[in-house]
Write a protein that holds these residues in place. Structure first.
Motif, PDB file in Angstrom:
ATOM      1  N   VAL A 164       0.829  -1.211   0.000  1.00 29.42           N
ATOM      2  CA  VAL A 164       0.000   0.000   0.000  1.00 29.42           C
ATOM      3  C   VAL A 164       0.855   1.249   0.000  1.00 29.42           C
ATOM      4  CG1 VAL A 164      -1.714   1.308   1.296  1.00 29.42           C
ATOM      5  CG2 VAL A 164      -1.891  -1.180   1.142  1.00 29.42           C
ATOM      6  N   GLY A 165       1.922   1.255   0.757  1.00 27.99           N
ATOM      7  CA  GLY A 165       2.758   2.445   0.844  1.00 27.99           C
ATOM      8  C   GLY A 165       4.031   2.169   1.594  1.00 27.99           C
ATOM      9  N   GLY A 166       4.726   3.255   1.915  1.00 25.62           N
ATOM     10  CA  GLY A 166       5.992   3.132   2.614  1.00 25.62           C
ATOM     11  C   GLY A 166       7.139   2.941   1.650  1.00 25.62           C
ATOM     12  N   LEU A 167       8.338   3.291   2.115  1.00 29.37           N
ATOM     13  CA  LEU A 167       9.547   3.092   1.319  1.00 29.37           C
ATOM     14  C   LEU A 167      10.693   2.886   2.312  1.00 29.37           C
ATOM     15  CD1 LEU A 167      10.510   3.005  -1.594  1.00 29.37           C
ATOM     16  CD2 LEU A 167      11.018   5.433  -1.460  1.00 29.37           C
ATOM     17  N   ASN A 168      10.772   1.678   2.856  1.00 27.14           N
ATOM     18  CA  ASN A 168      11.745   1.405   3.902  1.00 27.14           C
ATOM     19  C   ASN A 168      12.734   0.316   3.532  1.00 27.14           C
ATOM     20  OD1 ASN A 168      10.069  -0.888   4.107  1.00 27.14           O
ATOM     21  ND2 ASN A 168       8.811   0.129   5.661  1.00 27.14           N
ATOM     22  N   ALA A 169      12.722  -0.113   2.275  1.00 30.64           N
ATOM     23  CA  ALA A 169      13.679  -1.116   1.809  1.00 30.64           C
ATOM     24  C   ALA A 169      14.544  -0.494   0.715  1.00 30.64           C
ATOM     25  CB  ALA A 169      12.945  -2.344   1.262  1.00 30.64           C
ATOM     26  N   PRO A 170      15.806  -0.903   0.583  1.00 25.45           N
ATOM     27  CA  PRO A 170      16.668  -0.369  -0.480  1.00 25.45           C
ATOM     28  C   PRO A 170      16.038  -0.564  -1.855  1.00 25.45           C
ATOM     29  CG  PRO A 170      17.972  -1.641   1.084  1.00 25.45           C
ATOM     30  CD  PRO A 170      16.528  -1.870   1.440  1.00 25.45           C
ATOM     31  N   PHE A 171      16.184   0.433  -2.719  1.00 24.67           N
ATOM     32  CA  PHE A 171      15.506   0.400  -4.015  1.00 24.67           C
ATOM     33  C   PHE A 171      15.992  -0.739  -4.906  1.00 24.67           C
ATOM     34  CE2 PHE A 171      19.369   2.764  -4.755  1.00 24.67           C
ATOM     35  CZ  PHE A 171      19.762   2.404  -6.020  1.00 24.67           C
ATOM     36  N   TYR A 172      17.207  -1.251  -4.648  1.00 23.44           N
ATOM     37  CA  TYR A 172      17.758  -2.305  -5.496  1.00 23.44           C
ATOM     38  C   TYR A 172      17.316  -3.701  -5.065  1.00 23.44           C
ATOM     39  CZ  TYR A 172      21.098  -1.951  -1.631  1.00 23.44           C
ATOM     40  OH  TYR A 172      21.657  -1.858  -0.389  1.00 23.44           O
ATOM     41  N   THR A 173      16.532  -3.785  -4.000  1.00 26.16           N
ATOM     42  CA  THR A 173      16.000  -5.084  -3.578  1.00 26.16           C
ATOM     43  C   THR A 173      14.616  -5.295  -4.183  1.00 26.16           C
ATOM     44  OG1 THR A 173      14.978  -4.161  -1.585  1.00 26.16           O
ATOM     45  CG2 THR A 173      17.259  -4.907  -1.407  1.00 26.16           C
ATOM     46  N   ILE A 174      14.157  -6.539  -4.169  1.00 33.37           N
ATOM     47  CA  ILE A 174      12.837  -6.856  -4.718  1.00 33.37           C
ATOM     48  C   ILE A 174      11.753  -6.092  -3.969  1.00 33.37           C
ATOM     49  CG2 ILE A 174      11.153  -8.680  -5.122  1.00 33.37           C
ATOM     50  CD1 ILE A 174      13.561  -8.796  -6.970  1.00 33.37           C
ATOM     51  N   GLU A 175      11.845  -6.070  -2.647  1.00 31.96           N
ATOM     52  CA  GLU A 175      10.842  -5.373  -1.839  1.00 31.96           C
ATOM     53  C   GLU A 175      10.873  -3.871  -2.109  1.00 31.96           C
ATOM     54  OE1 GLU A 175       7.655  -4.963   0.626  1.00 31.96           O
ATOM     55  OE2 GLU A 175       8.573  -6.811  -0.132  1.00 31.96           O
ATOM     56  N   GLY A 176      12.079  -3.315  -2.244  1.00 32.70           N
ATOM     57  CA  GLY A 176      12.194  -1.890  -2.543  1.00 32.70           C
ATOM     58  C   GLY A 176      11.597  -1.542  -3.896  1.00 32.70           C
ATOM     59  N   MET A 177      11.805  -2.390  -4.886  1.00 30.73           N
ATOM     60  CA  MET A 177      11.227  -2.160  -6.216  1.00 30.73           C
ATOM     61  C   MET A 177       9.708  -2.228  -6.165  1.00 30.73           C
ATOM     62  SD  MET A 177      13.804  -4.245  -8.745  1.00 30.73           S
ATOM     63  CE  MET A 177      15.544  -3.810  -8.869  1.00 30.73           C
ATOM     64  N   LYS A 178       9.192  -3.187  -5.405  1.00 28.93           N
ATOM     65  CA  LYS A 178       7.740  -3.291  -5.268  1.00 28.93           C
ATOM     66  C   LYS A 178       7.157  -2.027  -4.643  1.00 28.93           C
ATOM     67  CE  LYS A 178       7.253  -8.331  -4.892  1.00 28.93           C
ATOM     68  NZ  LYS A 178       6.822  -9.450  -4.018  1.00 28.93           N
ATOM     69  N   GLN A 179       7.857  -1.502  -3.644  1.00 27.06           N
ATOM     70  CA  GLN A 179       7.367  -0.295  -2.975  1.00 27.06           C
ATOM     71  C   GLN A 179       7.446   0.931  -3.873  1.00 27.06           C
ATOM     72  OE1 GLN A 179       9.835  -0.137   0.532  1.00 27.06           O
ATOM     73  NE2 GLN A 179       8.573  -1.583   1.677  1.00 27.06           N
ATOM     74  N   LEU A 180       8.352   0.919  -4.852  1.00 32.07           N
ATOM     75  CA  LEU A 180       8.535   2.086  -5.730  1.00 32.07           C
ATOM     76  C   LEU A 180       7.608   2.089  -6.940  1.00 32.07           C
ATOM     77  CD1 LEU A 180      12.373   2.831  -6.009  1.00 32.07           C
ATOM     78  CD2 LEU A 180      10.571   4.445  -5.409  1.00 32.07           C
ATOM     79  N   ILE A 181       7.079   0.938  -7.320  1.00 34.30           N
ATOM     80  CA  ILE A 181       6.338   0.837  -8.585  1.00 34.30           C
ATOM     81  C   ILE A 181       5.152   1.804  -8.627  1.00 34.30           C
ATOM     82  CG2 ILE A 181       4.855  -0.668  -9.965  1.00 34.30           C
ATOM     83  CD1 ILE A 181       6.731  -2.965  -9.293  1.00 34.30           C
ATOM     84  N   LEU A 182       4.254   1.698  -7.667  1.00 38.02           N
ATOM     85  CA  LEU A 182       3.049   2.531  -7.702  1.00 38.02           C
ATOM     86  C   LEU A 182       3.359   4.022  -7.545  1.00 38.02           C
ATOM     87  CD1 LEU A 182       0.402   0.396  -5.748  1.00 38.02           C
ATOM     88  CD2 LEU A 182       0.856   0.513  -8.202  1.00 38.02           C
ATOM     89  N   PRO A 183       4.209   4.438  -6.584  1.00 35.22           N
ATOM     90  CA  PRO A 183       4.538   5.867  -6.505  1.00 35.22           C
ATOM     91  C   PRO A 183       5.217   6.388  -7.765  1.00 35.22           C
ATOM     92  CG  PRO A 183       5.206   4.733  -4.500  1.00 35.22           C
ATOM     93  CD  PRO A 183       4.800   3.680  -5.476  1.00 35.22           C
TER      94      PRO A 183
END
Length: 313
Positions: A164-183
């Motif tokens: 849903v939101g948040g950006l607390n994982a490094p952008f180069y990780t899978i979780e970080g990429m998932k968090q960046l897609i929608l924003p």
């Protein structure tokens, strides 16, 4: 080129001094007393006076500004009225999130915008061209907060594919990429639409030029004509749009950070404005202004590298 960089550097200093003065005065003229916000409803007159003295707000405004500029020249952005944290530390902590979001949004905008614009120009008046033009109009018209909310409802709440939101994982990780897609899609859609329109119009102009017709007459493949001969010249005006939009994205992440609960500079700025936290507001505005000027300087340098005919001497 060196002369351009030196001139722009001094222009940037003068511009930032002017911006700092305007922001400083605007914050002091705006309604609301930082001492009252900090002291709360139970603070009496003596408490408020002590808070103002502690923060330096009892001095004349011009003296406060000169004190602020004196600290700024020494690299001191001051301390937050609300948290007493160093403003520099607060920005350093949050700026990577804002930068990652702006870069990801710009990548989305360039990939979609340039590709759609070029294909639309090559296939003018086709169904793809009509669809691309419609997308560009919709992308410019749709507000970020509405688009972000709809993406959350679809991909996070209904399909549960993305967070849903948040950006607390490094952008180069899978979780970080998932968090960046929608924003990134939310923030980059408007820029993608503008880049697509500019790419289409400049490419249409270039592919009708004499040297492109000559290349076609010599039997050069259509793909080579577009990607080698036409694209380089067509990209010169597009670079301006990309540069301006990237500077705007750095300062325009505020709404997107609010919608997706991203702990970035934009959210820091909004919170500081609401609480009349003068040092934080001044520092964040100066940061955005400096980045915008720097991006424009980089765009001018790229101009000269792409097109040798452009000279700043």
């Amino acid at each position: 080129m060196i002369g351009l960089i030196v001139r722009r550097f001094f222009q940037m200093i003068i511009l930032l001094i002017g911006i700092s003065f305007l922001v400083f005065m605007s914050m002091h003229i705006a309604p609301g007393d930082p001492a009252s916000i900090i002291g709360g409803p139970t603070a009496n007159a003596s408490d408020l006076e002590a808070i103002r003295k502690d923060l330096g707000l009892d001095k004349p405004v011009l003296v406060q500004y000169l004190d602020y500029m004196g600290g700024l020249l020494q690299g001191d952005l001051g301390y937050s009225f609300q948290t007493s944290q160093s403003v520099s530390e607060a920005i350093i902590t949050r700026f990577p999130n804002t930068l990652n979001l702006a870069i990801a949004s710009m990548i989305v905008a360039v990939l979609i915008g340039v590709t759609a614009g070029i294909i639309s120009a090559v296939k003018q008046n086709s169904w793809f061209d009509v669809s691309s033009t419609t997308f560009a109009l919709a992308g410019i018209s749709i507000p970020n907060f509405w688009l972000g909310t709809m993406l959350i409802l679809l991909f996070s709440v209904t399909l549960q594919w993305l967070p849903v939101g948040g950006l607390n994982a490094p952008f180069y990780t899978i979780e970080g990429m998932k968090q960046l897609i929608l924003p990134a899609i939310t923030l980059g859609t408007g820029s993608a639409a503008m880049i697509a329109r500019m790419s289409r119009s400049t490419m249409l102009e270039v592919i009708r030029a004499d040297y492109v017709r000559t290349a076609k007459a010599k039997g050069v493949k259509q793909r080579n004509v577009i990607w080698i001969h036409a694209l380089r010249n067509a990209m010169i005006p597009v670079i301006t749009v990309i540069g301006v939009n990237f500077g705007a994205l750095l300062g325009g992440t505020i709404i997107t950070e609010q919608v997706f609960a991203i702990n970035g500079v934009g959210r820091l700025m909004i919170d500081a404005i609401a609480s009349r936290d003068f040092p934080v507001v001044q520092a964040t505005v100066l940061l955005v202004a400096a980045l915008f000027v720097l991006v424009n300087l980089i765009v001018d340098i790229i101009y000269a590298l792409i097109d040798p005919r452009i000279s700043y001497d």
